[in-house]
Design a protein around this motif. Structure first.
Motif, short mmCIF file in Angstrom:
data_model
loop_
_atom_site.label_atom_id
_atom_site.label_comp_id
_atom_site.label_asym_id
_atom_site.label_seq_id
_atom_site.Cartn_x
_atom_site.Cartn_y
_atom_site.Cartn_z
N ARG A 25 0.86 -1.18 0.00
CA ARG A 25 0.00 0.00 0.00
C ARG A 25 0.89 1.23 0.00
O ARG A 25 1.97 1.22 0.59
N MET A 26 0.44 2.26 -0.69
CA MET A 26 1.16 3.52 -0.72
C MET A 26 0.15 4.66 -0.73
O MET A 26 -1.03 4.45 -1.00
N ALA A 27 0.62 5.85 -0.43
CA ALA A 27 -0.26 7.02 -0.41
C ALA A 27 -0.84 7.25 -1.80
O ALA A 27 -0.15 7.11 -2.82
N ARG A 28 -2.11 7.56 -1.84
CA ARG A 28 -2.79 7.85 -3.10
C ARG A 28 -2.49 9.30 -3.47
O ARG A 28 -2.82 10.22 -2.72
N PRO A 29 -1.84 9.55 -4.61
CA PRO A 29 -1.49 10.92 -4.97
C PRO A 29 -2.71 11.72 -5.43
O PRO A 29 -3.65 11.18 -5.99
N ALA A 30 -2.66 13.01 -5.16
CA ALA A 30 -3.69 13.91 -5.67
C ALA A 30 -3.28 14.36 -7.06
O ALA A 30 -2.10 14.60 -7.32
N PRO A 31 -4.24 14.45 -7.99
CA PRO A 31 -3.89 14.92 -9.33
C PRO A 31 -3.44 16.38 -9.30
O PRO A 31 -3.96 17.18 -8.53
N GLY A 32 -2.46 16.68 -10.14
CA GLY A 32 -1.99 18.05 -10.26
C GLY A 32 -2.77 18.79 -11.34
O GLY A 32 -3.70 18.26 -11.95
#
Length: 76
Positions: A25-32
């Motif tokens: 599991r990893m942090a879900r990135p926010a779209p730029g």
């Protein structure tokens, strides 16, 4: 939603799949700006993903951590 986590497969060094791929599991990135996030329903590994992971022809890693995924389908 940024801050939540997601399931992923990644590698941080090049080599054979069984030696370098990590499932977790990893942090879900926010779209730029100008980007969208896709909820992936089906994912496939493209031959280019394999070539990059193995360093075929001297291909270097573009980033310190790579989530291989060039082929997939989902919902924006």
């Amino acid at each position: 939603m940024a801050g939540e986590d997601m399931r992923a497969v990644w590698y941080e060094r090049q080599g054979p799949a069984r030696e370098v791929l990590t499932v977790g599991r990893m942090a879900r990135p926010a779209p730029g700006k100008g980007e969208v996030r896709v909820r992936i329903h089906v994912s496939g590994i493209n031959p280019t993903d394999v070539k990059r992971r193995t360093g075929f022809g001297g291909m270097a890693m573009d980033f310190p951590r790579v989530v291989p995924h060039q082929d997939g389908a989902g919902v924006i």
